[in-house]
Write a protein that holds these residues in place. Structure first.
Motif, mmCIF file in Angstrom:
data_model
loop_
_atom_site.group_PDB
_atom_site.id
_atom_site.type_symbol
_atom_site.label_atom_id
_atom_site.label_comp_id
_atom_site.label_asym_id
_atom_site.label_seq_id
_atom_site.Cartn_x
_atom_site.Cartn_y
_atom_site.Cartn_z
ATOM 1 N N SER A 77 0.794 -1.232 0.000
ATOM 2 C CA SER A 77 0.000 0.000 0.000
ATOM 3 C C SER A 77 0.825 1.280 0.000
ATOM 4 O O SER A 77 0.357 2.316 -0.451
ATOM 5 N N ASN A 78 2.075 1.220 0.477
ATOM 6 C CA ASN A 78 2.898 2.429 0.453
ATOM 7 C C ASN A 78 3.764 2.497 -0.803
ATOM 8 O O ASN A 78 4.546 3.420 -0.963
ATOM 9 N N HIS A 79 3.621 1.511 -1.679
ATOM 10 C CA HIS A 79 4.320 1.444 -2.968
ATOM 11 C C HIS A 79 5.837 1.520 -2.816
ATOM 12 O O HIS A 79 6.525 2.096 -3.642
ATOM 13 N N GLY A 80 6.346 0.886 -1.756
ATOM 14 C CA GLY A 80 7.783 0.874 -1.502
ATOM 15 C C GLY A 80 8.522 -0.248 -2.199
ATOM 16 O O GLY A 80 9.736 -0.349 -2.097
ATOM 17 N N GLY A 81 7.792 -1.122 -2.894
ATOM 18 C CA GLY A 81 8.428 -2.223 -3.601
ATOM 19 C C GLY A 81 8.598 -3.471 -2.742
ATOM 20 O O GLY A 81 9.130 -4.476 -3.205
ATOM 21 N N TYR A 82 8.144 -3.412 -1.510
ATOM 22 C CA TYR A 82 8.193 -4.538 -0.588
ATOM 23 C C TYR A 82 6.890 -4.566 0.205
ATOM 24 O O TYR A 82 6.262 -3.528 0.407
ATOM 25 N N ILE A 83 6.532 -5.747 0.687
ATOM 26 C CA ILE A 83 5.385 -5.869 1.572
ATOM 27 C C ILE A 83 5.907 -5.852 3.001
ATOM 28 O O ILE A 83 6.719 -6.693 3.384
ATOM 29 N N LEU A 84 5.462 -4.870 3.763
ATOM 30 C CA LEU A 84 5.849 -4.743 5.161
ATOM 31 C C LEU A 84 4.859 -5.522 6.031
ATOM 32 O O LEU A 84 3.766 -5.877 5.589
ATOM 33 N N PHE A 85 5.243 -5.769 7.274
ATOM 34 C CA PHE A 85 4.408 -6.591 8.145
ATOM 35 C C PHE A 85 3.013 -6.006 8.322
ATOM 36 O O PHE A 85 2.026 -6.733 8.268
ATOM 37 N N ASP A 86 2.898 -4.708 8.514
ATOM 38 C CA ASP A 86 1.562 -4.127 8.710
ATOM 39 C C ASP A 86 0.705 -4.264 7.458
ATOM 40 O O ASP A 86 -0.497 -4.506 7.541
ATOM 41 N N GLU A 87 1.326 -4.143 6.283
ATOM 42 C CA GLU A 87 0.591 -4.336 5.032
ATOM 43 C C GLU A 87 0.137 -5.794 4.908
ATOM 44 O O GLU A 87 -0.985 -6.078 4.483
ATOM 45 N N PHE A 88 1.023 -6.704 5.297
ATOM 46 C CA PHE A 88 0.715 -8.131 5.244
ATOM 47 C C PHE A 88 -0.424 -8.464 6.214
ATOM 48 O O PHE A 88 -1.310 -9.257 5.881
ATOM 49 N N CYS A 89 -0.407 -7.858 7.387
ATOM 50 C CA CYS A 89 -1.481 -8.076 8.364
ATOM 51 C C CYS A 89 -2.830 -7.641 7.802
ATOM 52 O O CYS A 89 -3.831 -8.353 7.952
ATOM 53 N N MET A 90 -2.866 -6.497 7.164
ATOM 54 C CA MET A 90 -4.122 -6.013 6.587
ATOM 55 C C MET A 90 -4.603 -6.964 5.497
ATOM 56 O O MET A 90 -5.791 -7.290 5.414
ATOM 57 N N TYR A 91 -3.696 -7.420 4.675
ATOM 58 C CA TYR A 91 -4.021 -8.358 3.600
ATOM 59 C C TYR A 91 -4.592 -9.651 4.182
ATOM 60 O O TYR A 91 -5.648 -10.135 3.742
ATOM 61 N N MET A 92 -3.910 -10.209 5.158
ATOM 62 C CA MET A 92 -4.338 -11.470 5.756
ATOM 63 C C MET A 92 -5.648 -11.292 6.525
ATOM 64 O O MET A 92 -6.493 -12.190 6.517
ATOM 65 N N ALA A 93 -5.843 -10.157 7.166
ATOM 66 C CA ALA A 93 -7.092 -9.911 7.878
ATOM 67 C C ALA A 93 -8.266 -9.862 6.896
ATOM 68 O O ALA A 93 -9.345 -10.373 7.182
ATOM 69 N N ASN A 94 -8.024 -9.267 5.741
ATOM 70 C CA ASN A 94 -9.066 -9.211 4.721
ATOM 71 C C ASN A 94 -9.367 -10.586 4.142
ATOM 72 O O ASN A 94 -10.478 -10.858 3.719
ATOM 73 N N LYS A 95 -8.351 -11.455 4.125
ATOM 74 C CA LYS A 95 -8.557 -12.829 3.647
ATOM 75 C C LYS A 95 -9.164 -13.696 4.757
ATOM 76 O O LYS A 95 -9.593 -14.805 4.497
ATOM 77 N N LYS A 96 -9.152 -13.172 5.987
ATOM 78 C CA LYS A 96 -9.722 -13.843 7.158
ATOM 79 C C LYS A 96 -9.140 -15.232 7.352
ATOM 80 O O LYS A 96 -9.845 -16.231 7.349
ATOM 81 N N ILE A 97 -7.808 -15.273 7.585
ATOM 82 C CA ILE A 97 -7.171 -16.576 7.832
ATOM 83 C C ILE A 97 -7.684 -17.156 9.121
ATOM 84 O O ILE A 97 -8.093 -16.470 10.018
#
Length: 97
Positions: A77-97
């Motif tokens: 989401s910050n377009h830094g070229g890497y997925i950071l932990f907070d971005e990964f958390c949001m992604y996984m929360a939306n996928k509802k693991i």
């Protein structure tokens, strides 16, 4: 986790919010373990190659690199070229693991 558990918005986890924080901490722990497994070089971020390798490990189709890149960019989401932990958390929360 405490921010998500703080349903009253007062900045504290009250007794009635305690069960929610315990469940969220368990979920964040699971997400953290997945993140660590994907982060093969231990730099605390996931590159596109590490992301792609995650699909390979799961046995999912990784041949459509354009689709993978689109999903990677949506998570980054910050377009830094890497997925950071907070971005990964949001992604996984939306996928509802």
């Amino acid at each position: 986790a405490y921010k998500a558990a703080d349903t009253s918005g007062n900045g504290f986890v009250e007794l009635r919010e305690f069960e929610k924080i315990v469940l969220l901490l368990k979920q964040y722990d699971e997400i953290s373990k997945i993140f660590e497994e994907l982060d093969t070089n231990d730099d605390h971020r996931i590159s596109f190659q590490e992301f792609k390798r995650g699909f390979q490990l799961l046995g999912e189709d990784d041949s459509d690199e354009d689709s993978l890149r689109q999903e990677f960019n949506a998570i980054d989401s910050n377009h830094g070229g890497y997925i950071l932990f907070d971005e990964f958390c949001m992604y996984m929360a939306n996928k509802k693991i």
